[in-house]
Design an enzyme around this catalytic site. Structure first.
Site, PDB file in Angstrom:
ATOM      1  N   ASP A   1       0.825  -1.208   0.000  1.00 28.61           N
ATOM      2  CA  ASP A   1       0.000   0.000   0.000  1.00 28.61           C
ATOM      3  C   ASP A   1       0.862   1.262   0.000  1.00 28.61           C
ATOM      4  OD1 ASP A   1      -2.659   1.359   0.469  1.00 28.61           O
ATOM      5  OD2 ASP A   1      -1.625   1.977   2.299  1.00 28.61           O
TER       6      ASP A   1
ATOM      7  N   GLU B   1       1.268  -0.506  -5.140  1.00 29.71           N
ATOM      8  CA  GLU B   1       0.302   0.556  -5.405  1.00 29.71           C
ATOM      9  C   GLU B   1       1.123   1.849  -5.501  1.00 29.71           C
ATOM     10  OE1 GLU B   1      -3.393   3.113  -3.589  1.00 29.71           O
ATOM     11  OE2 GLU B   1      -1.770   2.372  -2.343  1.00 29.71           O
TER      12      GLU B   1
END
Length: 678
Positions: free
Chosen positions: A311, A364
């Site tokens: 993330d 990401e």
């Protein structure tokens, strides 16, 4: 008591290379002098003293003091009689005299929120049954295979209505029901949001306090192991969201763990996210880097997870991420790159690919940072895949526009092809696109409901045909109308009560099975040879035509997309070679909610120049249409015809700037409106 932390442990931990440090730190069932109990160890180098408390000692902070392991900053102790299921915390006495109650950073189980004590457990007893699955992962991950990911938040995929366990369904029940749906639909993987323990439901698991503990909302660590084991038995891979970018300021968590900045960078200009209200890990500190690398390996090796989606990588890479002038400190060269984070990511991915060669590391990363999926030896970050955030933003902006005006945004449809092979991409329509007042996927589509469903069908078809792996968030494969919320289950009732939603679900199911059955859609996913333009510049009619190719040239696919509500009869399109073109997918079938405008008979090409090709075919093209033709590619001879010479010139131009005004013969109509002569 004899310390179980050795000098070699000390050496490895201080060097940031103790990849099984979780076997030493934390709470572990043990035996000493013939008596069973639990061994506790915690890293707190700035503490004046540490003790362990729990129900076993009446939470008395003086009863079980921990011993300092000289030179390590680690405290440990053995407490006899403490067994599985006992609650505990560490009590940190700071240099300033404060008393802090902390959950175990390396603990494997926590209380169900809002309680936050750690729980003694043992994750060694689970009997795995996925030996063949794990053996296959000893080989490097192959990117030339189909990959369709179902992104899931377990707490809201399905809710319990019996009033038990805060409405959460357990890992074991979820495993069977989720696997059945995933296989019915045709997904290859599930990506789980919010598995590491976190105190706030509304954070969706992106503010972690228990990095080594699967959340107790759905059961025990053994229950989660069963979940993964069962998924593997059903042929489904499991990816976890993993959050090494930041952590929350909750008092029982990592924040100011021993009274000072320990896991976080001490300078707030480097150690805090002003927008998120969280702390940033100090990647320069070896013990902190070790904590994170070992944690990644923990999920991959101990829980048999198949990949980690990392993330907020962009927030790690840039020192000025989310900051104004004066809120950040440049690196030693005056730049904005976070060199320590870059080295951490390279090291992380190198170690994982050495120890877990079949594991996927997915970034990401929302910027144009170069070589995210290149190996560190060649200057890259070493990820297996990168989320294609640029494609997602451009494509959704295009789809939101009324078809009458889409010609002005045609470049947003075609631009992604210019960089499709610069990284190994996953195309994502994730949870981030259906929260915070962004609405659902069907809600983004323009027009009345019939047009919205038509737009969504062609959108999903385009995503499937576009180079790159695929990811879709739960609920969007049956066109959930409401924006997603973690507080309720997704709207399964739509499938039973609203035919249009069942039809869309049928469509996406068939689309996934079509994707998995066609090697042209994944065999050359990372190579330019796997793609061929036919017409990328038909801006006036909101159309795009291209081919996906196979290594052998057999069973290649010709795709035509019509992003308008206009039907075309007898439409002519160029084709890359002479031969027979057989329609094998059409999104206008009635079972999908369409008007059944099919091209059922095989189509023989004609030697008529079109789209700068020497040959062409004619077919019917539905409104908001996706049609796919299968053909065998025959490479052109060396001698060029007029058409092939013109095509070379054509390909040198930007596809987004080309326009076409051919196809004079066909008739057209707007769906539900009178016919218009063309």
């Amino acid at each position: 008591m004899e310390h179980r932390i050795t000098g070699f442990d000390n050496y490895l931990f201080k060097a940031g290379r103790h990849y099984e440090i979780y076997e030493k730190l934390g709470a572990h069932l043990a035996e000493e002098d013939g008596e069973a109990g639990t061994y506790f160890a915690v890293w707190a180098p700035n503490a004046a003293g540490v003790s362990v408390v729990g129900d076993f000692n009446g939470w008395n902070i003086d009863k079980n003091p921990m011993d300092s392991v000289e030179g390590l900053g680690i405290y440990d102790t053995f407490v006899p009689g403490v067994g599985k299921g006992e609650l505990y915390k560490y009590v940190i006495r700071t240099q300033s005299g404060d008393i802090l109650y902390k959950a175990d950073p390396y603990g494997n189980l926590c209380q169900v929120r809002p309680e936050n004590a750690s729980v003694v457990t043992d994750i060694r007893d689970y009997h795995w049954t996925d030996d063949s699955w794990e053996a296959a992962k000893k080989k490097p991950h192959e990117t030339n295979r189909p990959m369709a990911v179902y992104e899931v938040h377990l707490g809201s995929w399905k809710k319990s209505f019996d009033g038990a366990n805060h409405g959460f369904v357990g890992y074991r029940q979820l495993a069977k029901e989720l696997a059945e749906y995933v296989n019915y639909m045709g997904y290859t993987h599930v990506e789980l949001i919010g598995i590491a323990e976190h105190p706030l439901d509304a954070s969706w698991g992106y503010q972690v306090t228990g990095y080594y503990a699967p959340t107790s909302r759905y059961g025990t660590p053994e229950d989660f192991m069963y979940f993964i084991d069962y998924m593997h038995s059903q042929g489904i891979g499991v990816i976890l969201d993993w959050v090494p970018a930041h952590f929350p300021k909750d008092e029982h968590g990592l924040a100011r763990f021993d009274g000072m900045a320990l896991y976080e960078h001490p300078d707030p200009r480097r150690g805090e996210h002003p927008d998120w209200g969280t702390y940033i890990f100090n990647y320069h500190r070896p013990e902190v880097s070790n904590f994170l690398v070992a944690n990644a390996l923990f999920w991959l090796e101990k829980f048999h997870v198949d990949g980690l989606r990392v993330d907020a990588v962009a927030s790690m890479l840039y020192l000025d991420y989310g900051r104004q002038d004066g809120q950040w400190v440049p690196n030693d060269e005056g730049g904005r790159e976070n060199k320590e984070a870059v080295e951490f990511l390279k090291h992380l991915n190198s170690i994982i690919h050495q120890r877990c060669p079949g594991a996927m590391m997915i970034a990401e990363e929302s910027t144009a940072w170069p070589m995210v999926t290149e190996i560190p030896e060649n200057g890259g970050l070493g990820f297996t895949y990168k989320w294609n955030m640029g494609w997602m933003n451009d494509f959704l902006e295009y789809m939101k526009v009324d078809p009458f005006f889409r010609k002005y945004d045609h470049h947003k449809l075609t631009f992604s092809f210019a960089y499709a092979y610069s990284e190994k991409y996953i195309l994502v329509l994730s949870h981030d696109e259906v929260v915070h007042m962004k609405g659902s996927m069907i809600g983004k589509m323009p027009g009345e409901m019939k047009d919205k469903f038509g737009n969504l069908r062609v959108a999903y078809g385009f995503m499937t045909a576009h180079p790159g792996k695929k990811l879709l968030f739960m609920g969007q494969d049956f066109a959930q109308i409401r924006e997603w919320s973690e507080e309720r289950s997704i709207d399964w009732f739509l499938l039973d009560n609203e035919p249009a939603h069942r039809e869309l679900n049928n469509y996406y199911r068939d689309l996934l099975h079509f994707y998995r059955s066609q090697s042209a859609l994944y065999e050359l996913d990372d190579e330019k040879a796997g793609f061929m333009w036919i017409n990328g510049g038909d801006t006036e009619r909101n159309m795009i035509t291209f081919c996906r190719m196979t290594k052998s040239g057999k069973n290649c696919l010709l795709f035509h997309f019509n992003f308008s509500p206009v039907v075309y009869k007898g439409f002519r399109s160029g084709v890359p070679c002479p031969g027979i073109y057989t329609e094998i997918f059409n999104n206008s079938r009635k079972v999908y909610g369409g008007e059944e405008m099919l091209n059922e008979a095989p189509i023989h090409s004609e030697p008529i120049e079109w789209d700068y090709q020497d040959n062409s075919i004619q077919y019917d093209l539905p409104a908001f249409g996706m049609v796919a033709f299968c053909f065998d590619y025959v490479p052109p001879k060396k001698s060029q015809t007029k058409g092939s010479r013109a095509r070379k010139s054509y390909l040198r131009k930007s596809a987004a700037k080309r326009t076409r005004t051919e196809s004079k013969k066909g008739t057209a109509k707007k769906t539900g409106r009178k016919k218009v002569k063309k």
